[in-house]
Every structure is written in structure tokens, then in C-alpha cells.
Design an enzyme around this catalytic site. Structure first.
Site, mmCIF file in Angstrom:
data_model
loop_
_atom_site.group_PDB
_atom_site.id
_atom_site.type_symbol
_atom_site.label_atom_id
_atom_site.label_comp_id
_atom_site.label_asym_id
_atom_site.label_seq_id
_atom_site.Cartn_x
_atom_site.Cartn_y
_atom_site.Cartn_z
ATOM 1 N N ASP A 33 0.821 -1.210 0.000
ATOM 2 C CA ASP A 33 0.000 0.000 0.000
ATOM 3 C C ASP A 33 0.859 1.266 0.000
ATOM 4 O OD1 ASP A 33 -2.017 -1.834 0.385
ATOM 5 O OD2 ASP A 33 -2.854 -0.863 2.157
ATOM 6 N N HIS A 174 3.787 -2.216 3.152
ATOM 7 C CA HIS A 174 3.740 -0.852 2.620
ATOM 8 C C HIS A 174 5.001 -0.547 1.821
ATOM 9 C CE1 HIS A 174 0.826 -0.644 5.920
ATOM 10 N NE2 HIS A 174 0.259 0.323 5.232
HETATM 11 ZN ZN LIG Z 1 -2.619 3.239 2.968
#
Ligand SMILES: [Zn+2]
Length: 209
Positions: A33, A174
Site C-alpha cells: 500500500d 507498505h
Molecule cells: Zn494506505
């Protein structure tokens, strides 16, 4: 403690969101992400390529605008992309018209169809979700690695991630500057660990099969 495996209660509360892929085959679904970010996303792409692995990138629209070459590399190397809103909005703190417009704005900059959507922070109101689900599937996660929490011990993050991940797991990491120190530690080790056990790393399909 951030680090966790999503339990049955969460899945039961939100049955229309996807938490894992129903398969007994040794397949893991890595998701990243908040990119694309130069260097960070490129590190992920290099690591994936060295293991012949595919993954899914939930992109922030504004980062796609800023880093189009990194974004193009994600697509060129056979990975999937998903919508993560244009400005990483928290659905609980954003009114519906503004939220939905931001989803649309992200979709435009992605410039190719994807049915994959992940709400930033995992926070989306039911009223927002109902509209988003007309065009997208809401993808949550089975394993939250905690790579974004700099105070967590990298070894513990790695150990828990390996422990919780199983066939069909959707694993959340991430490709962000904040997660970079921990993510860059756990990703290569995770790829090695599961590749050695005969697992494949697959992207979530962007369109219905
Ligand atoms: Zn996010």
C-alpha cells in the site's frame, strides 16, 4: 500491538469484504500500500523479480501522478494495481461525496481498469462501501505485518508474519518511506521462506476471471 492476524469476528462482521483467498494451494498474496515511491517500490519490484513473484500494489493516486515511471514498471512486470484513493482519505472522517470523488480521481490516474480497492486505514463507511462495491471489490487483509510501526522489532515482525501467513493469505505491507526500514528487512526473508516451502506468490486478479 499492530501486528495481527485478522480473526473470524472481523470477517464475520464484514463478510462482503475480502480478507483472504479461498484456496488450499500453497499460494500467498502479497499486497503493498501507499506507493509508488522511487527506490522503495523499486526495491520491492527487484525483490519480487528475483523470486519470480507477483504482487498487488494499492496505489495512492497522487503518488501515481508524481512517479509515473515507477508506476509503469509495476504494470510492465506483471503485477496488479488497486485503487487506494487519490489522497489516502480516511472514510470515517470524510463525507461521502468527497470520498467517492477521490476514489474516482484515483481511478482516472490509474488509467486502466481494476476492480481492486482498499480503503486507507481499512476505514470506510457502509454508505461509501455500497457505492464503491458497484465497481470494485473491497480488499482487506489476513495478515497485517506492522511494517509501518518503526518501534516494532524487525525480528518480531518477521517471525509473526511468517507464523501467521498460510495458504490463501492476503498479506499487507507498505511501499512507503515510513515502512522502508522494516519492510526491506522482512520482504526478502519472507520470499525466501515461502519459496523454500513450495509456495507461489500471486497477484490478485484485476478483472473477474
Ligand atoms: Zn494506505
Amino acid at each position: 500491538m499492530f501486528l495481527h492476524k485478522t480473526n473470524f469476528l472481523m470477517r464475520a462482521l464484514f463478510p462482503r469484504y475480502r480478507w483472504r483467498v479461498p484456496t488450499q494451494e500453497p499460494r500467498v498474496f502479497l499486497t503493498f500500500d501507499d506507493g509508488p515511491i522511487p527506490e522503495v517500490t523499486e526495491f520491492v519490484l527487484d525483490a519480487l523479480r528475483s523470486h519470480d513473484a507477483r504482487a498487488t500494489f494499492f496505489c495512492i493516486g497522487d503518488n501515481v501522478r508524481k512517479h509515473p515511471n515507477v508506476f509503469r514498471r509495476i504494470l510492465d512486470e506483471g503485477h496488479s494495481i488497486g485503487n487506494h484513493t487519490y489522497n489516502h482519505l480516511n472514510g470515517w472522517k470524510t463525507d461521502d461525496p468527497a470520498y467517492l470523488a477521490n476514489v474516482t480521481q484515483c481511478q482516472q490516474v490509474l488509467s486502466r481498469p481494476t476492480r481492486l480497492f482498499r480503503p486507507p486505514y481499512g476505514r470506510i463507511r457502509r454508505s461509501q462501501a455500497q457505492v464503491v462495491q458497484q465497481t470494485h471489490e473491497i480488499i482487506m487483509w489476513d495478515v497485517l505485518t506492522g511494517d509501518f510501526a518503526p518501534d516494532l522489532d524487525k525480528e518480531i515482525v518477521l517471525r509473526k508474519t511468517l507464523q501467521y501467513t498460510e495458504a490463501g493469505s492476503i498479506v499487507l505491507m507498505h511501499d512507503s518511506l515510513k515502512a522502508w526500514p522494516t519492510m526491506s528487512y522482512i520482504l526478502p526473508r519472507m520470499l525466501d521462506h515461502f519459496a523454500n516451502r513450495g509456495f507461489r506468490f500471486d497477484a490478485l486478479p484485476m478483472t473477474h476471471a
